[in-house]
Scaffold this motif. Structure first.
Motif, PDB file in Angstrom:
ATOM      1  N   TYR A   1       0.831  -1.202   0.000  1.00 14.77           N
ATOM      2  CA  TYR A   1       0.000   0.000   0.000  1.00 14.77           C
ATOM      3  C   TYR A   1       0.869   1.258   0.000  1.00 14.77           C
ATOM      4  O   TYR A   1       0.472   2.297  -0.533  1.00 14.77           O
ATOM      5  N   ALA A   2       2.068   1.158   0.584  1.00 14.78           N
ATOM      6  CA  ALA A   2       2.982   2.307   0.559  1.00 14.78           C
ATOM      7  C   ALA A   2       3.290   2.722  -0.869  1.00 14.78           C
ATOM      8  O   ALA A   2       3.407   3.916  -1.181  1.00 14.78           O
ATOM      9  N   ARG A   3       3.412   1.725  -1.738  1.00 18.87           N
ATOM     10  CA  ARG A   3       3.672   2.041  -3.145  1.00 18.87           C
ATOM     11  C   ARG A   3       2.464   2.730  -3.772  1.00 18.87           C
ATOM     12  O   ARG A   3       2.604   3.697  -4.525  1.00 18.87           O
ATOM     13  N   LYS A   4       1.254   2.249  -3.471  1.00 17.67           N
ATOM     14  CA  LYS A   4       0.056   2.876  -4.007  1.00 17.67           C
ATOM     15  C   LYS A   4      -0.051   4.329  -3.548  1.00 17.67           C
ATOM     16  O   LYS A   4      -0.437   5.222  -4.313  1.00 17.67           O
ATOM     17  N   LEU A   5       0.297   4.563  -2.282  1.00 20.57           N
ATOM     18  CA  LEU A   5       0.160   5.893  -1.708  1.00 20.57           C
ATOM     19  C   LEU A   5       1.109   6.901  -2.353  1.00 20.57           C
ATOM     20  O   LEU A   5       0.901   8.118  -2.257  1.00 20.57           O
ATOM     21  N   GLN A   6       2.134   6.395  -3.019  1.00 16.11           N
ATOM     22  CA  GLN A   6       3.068   7.294  -3.714  1.00 16.11           C
ATOM     23  C   GLN A   6       2.357   8.152  -4.752  1.00 16.11           C
ATOM     24  O   GLN A   6       2.803   9.253  -5.075  1.00 16.11           O
ATOM     25  N   GLU A   7       1.223   7.667  -5.283  1.00 13.37           N
ATOM     26  CA  GLU A   7       0.503   8.442  -6.296  1.00 13.37           C
ATOM     27  C   GLU A   7       0.026   9.773  -5.729  1.00 13.37           C
ATOM     28  O   GLU A   7       0.017  10.793  -6.437  1.00 13.37           O
ATOM     29  N   LEU A   8      -0.357   9.772  -4.455  1.00 13.09           N
ATOM     30  CA  LEU A   8      -0.827  11.013  -3.836  1.00 13.09           C
ATOM     31  C   LEU A   8       0.317  11.951  -3.486  1.00 13.09           C
ATOM     32  O   LEU A   8       0.085  13.117  -3.149  1.00 13.09           O
ATOM     33  N   ILE A   9       1.549  11.459  -3.576  1.00 12.66           N
ATOM     34  CA  ILE A   9       2.722  12.315  -3.334  1.00 12.66           C
ATOM     35  C   ILE A   9       3.248  12.871  -4.647  1.00 12.66           C
ATOM     36  O   ILE A   9       3.278  14.080  -4.849  1.00 12.66           O
TER      37      ILE A   9
ATOM     38  N   ASP B   1       7.789  -0.951  -3.992  1.00 15.93           N
ATOM     39  CA  ASP B   1       8.619  -0.197  -4.923  1.00 15.93           C
ATOM     40  C   ASP B   1      10.076  -0.340  -4.498  1.00 15.93           C
ATOM     41  O   ASP B   1      10.452   0.123  -3.413  1.00 15.93           O
ATOM     42  N   PRO B   2      10.932  -0.975  -5.315  1.00 14.56           N
ATOM     43  CA  PRO B   2      12.342  -1.144  -4.927  1.00 14.56           C
ATOM     44  C   PRO B   2      13.051   0.170  -4.632  1.00 14.56           C
ATOM     45  O   PRO B   2      13.983   0.216  -3.835  1.00 14.56           O
TER      46      PRO B   2
ATOM     47  N   ASP C   1       5.583   8.775  -8.588  1.00 16.49           N
ATOM     48  CA  ASP C   1       4.223   8.253  -8.512  1.00 16.49           C
ATOM     49  C   ASP C   1       4.240   6.772  -8.159  1.00 16.49           C
ATOM     50  O   ASP C   1       5.290   6.206  -7.819  1.00 16.49           O
ATOM     51  N   SER C   2       3.098   6.113  -8.252  1.00 14.34           N
ATOM     52  CA  SER C   2       2.979   4.726  -7.812  1.00 14.34           C
ATOM     53  C   SER C   2       3.686   3.742  -8.733  1.00 14.34           C
ATOM     54  O   SER C   2       3.872   2.578  -8.371  1.00 14.34           O
ATOM     55  N   ASN C   3       4.097   4.188  -9.913  1.00 14.34           N
ATOM     56  CA  ASN C   3       4.891   3.352 -10.810  1.00 14.34           C
ATOM     57  C   ASN C   3       6.374   3.690 -10.745  1.00 14.34           C
ATOM     58  O   ASN C   3       7.166   3.140 -11.509  1.00 14.34           O
ATOM     59  N   GLY C   4       6.748   4.617  -9.873  1.00 15.10           N
ATOM     60  CA  GLY C   4       8.145   5.003  -9.742  1.00 15.10           C
ATOM     61  C   GLY C   4       8.580   6.082 -10.710  1.00 15.10           C
ATOM     62  O   GLY C   4       9.765   6.436 -10.752  1.00 15.10           O
ATOM     63  N   THR C   5       7.644   6.625 -11.492  1.00 17.73           N
ATOM     64  CA  THR C   5       7.992   7.701 -12.426  1.00 17.73           C
ATOM     65  C   THR C   5       8.248   8.983 -11.651  1.00 17.73           C
ATOM     66  O   THR C   5       7.391   9.416 -10.866  1.00 17.73           O
ATOM     67  N   PRO C   6       9.403   9.615 -11.817  1.00 23.24           N
ATOM     68  CA  PRO C   6       9.725  10.815 -11.030  1.00 23.24           C
ATOM     69  C   PRO C   6       8.723  11.944 -11.251  1.00 23.24           C
ATOM     70  O   PRO C   6       8.204  12.114 -12.357  1.00 23.24           O
ATOM     71  N   TRP C   7       8.472  12.693 -10.188  1.00 24.37           N
ATOM     72  CA  TRP C   7       7.597  13.859 -10.307  1.00 24.37           C
ATOM     73  C   TRP C   7       8.194  14.851 -11.291  1.00 24.37           C
ATOM     74  O   TRP C   7       9.412  14.999 -11.392  1.00 24.37           O
TER      75      TRP C   7
END
Length: 349
Positions: free
Chosen positions: A21-29, A106-107, A121-127
């Motif tokens: 879920y931590a990885r999913k939450l990256q989308e909101l960051i 997310d590694p 984001d949740s796929n690791g793509t940089p902001w």
């Protein structure tokens, strides 16, 4: 100047770790509509705002709050990653349970940030800073802000339904509420911009007299769906005209002859099958020209000695020339002020 307070705006404590879920939450960051985006969007809008007072203060208040939202989410991500595997991942992956954990984690959170959040984001793509909108036009910006908050709330609502952790849900309930009020504030600020006489319905409110008056109140029916003209936008006194059978107004979209040094495939005599490409036809008697002379824009039928009409603006004259050419079923040429042809449209030939 910014000052940091060592307390979160709202608590961010999960009941238990959850690397997936931590990885999913990256989308909101770090997603396109995440908190990093609205943080930077509002900061740059505030810094670029040319009006001191209520609008700038509202923008900066909200921008500074959004910095706190990034901190709150980053703290939640770090706590969700507590106890996540840091070593011997190859051996650990042989355990089906641990493999499932690693499969969703997310590694980058382990390798790069040491068990913390990353600006991605949740796929690791940089902001990306290209996500933000800060144009200096407050009407356009506030509309973008309302849309950003709507998208952010939509994603938060989806993530709310992806967890059963009470601590995570409590934080997301707070986030949902803040996204709600931010949508309301931007929509009301748009109304106030108009009430204050700073902006109108259209952004920007300039050049409305210069634009092509023929095309500023029509919707082109260009899909198979037949019901686009059944909305309120196409009824009533202020309706937008729905063109059910629009015709192209321009000629073929052919690129010009390329420079030899570019080595672009090109047939000087036309297409590759040996046919000759048609060159733009010369003006024939009866065609209509829109041109600039004696400080005015004019329309004249080729062969006539006098102009058929004049206009104060190019757009006005161009619209009249187009309509004249349509009625006559001839070509319409629009010239720049230097006399060179800028546009050519064929009607009926």
């Amino acid at each position: 100047m910014f000052r940091h307070t060592k307390f979160l705006q709202f608590e961010a404590k999960p009941e238990r770790p959850d690397p997936y879920y931590a990885r999913k939450l990256q989308e909101l960051i770090g997603g396109a509509y995440g908190e990093m985006t609205v943080t930077m969007q509002y900061l740059f809008q505030g810094w670029n705002c040319r009006i001191e007072g209520k609008y700038k203060d509202l923008i900066m208040d909200t921008a500074t709050e959004e910095i706190g939202h990034v901190e709150m989410l980053a703290t939640m991500v770090a706590r969700l990653l507590e106890g996540a595997p840091a070593t011997a991942t190859a051996e650990a992956a042989q355990d089906p349970v641990m493999a499932a954990v690693l499969g969703g984690m997310d590694p980058q959170q382990a390798i790069v940030s040491g068990g913390g959040a990353v600006p991605a984001d949740s796929n690791g793509t940089p902001w990306n800073g290209k996500y933000i909108v800060a144009s200096g036009n407050l009407l356009a910006d506030f509309r973008a802000n309302a849309a950003a908050e709507a998208q952010g709330r939509l994603q938060t609502a989806r993530l709310y339904n992806m967890t059963e952790d009470p601590g995570v849900k409590e934080m997301l309930k707070f986030n949902l509420a803040r996204d709600t009020v931010h949508q309301k504030q931007w929509l009301r600020a748009i109304e106030e911009l108009q009430a204050d006489g700073l902006e109108s319905d259209i952004a920007p409110g300039a050049l409305l007299d210069e634009e092509d008056q023929t095309h500023n109140n029509t919707i082109w029916h260009l899909s198979d769906g037949p019901d686009g003209n059944k909305g309120t936008w196409s009824s009533g006194e202020d309706r937008i005209e729905y063109l059910m059978d629009p015709k192209p107004l321009g000629g073929p979209g052919s690129a010009p002859k390329p420079a030899p040094e570019l080595y672009v495939t090109y047939a000087a005599n036309g297409s590759g099958n040996g046919s000759t490409a048609a060159e733009p036809a010369e003006l024939a008697e009866g065609d209509v020209e829109t041109f600039y002379a004696d400080g005015r824009w004019k329309n004249q039928v080729v062969g006539n000695s006098r102009a058929s009409s004049t206009g104060d603006t190019k757009a006005e004259a161009q619209a009249e020339g187009r309509e004249l050419a349509r009625k006559r079923g001839v070509a319409h040429v629009v010239r720049r002020k230097d006399g060179e042809i800028a546009e050519r449209h064929e009607y009926g030939r």
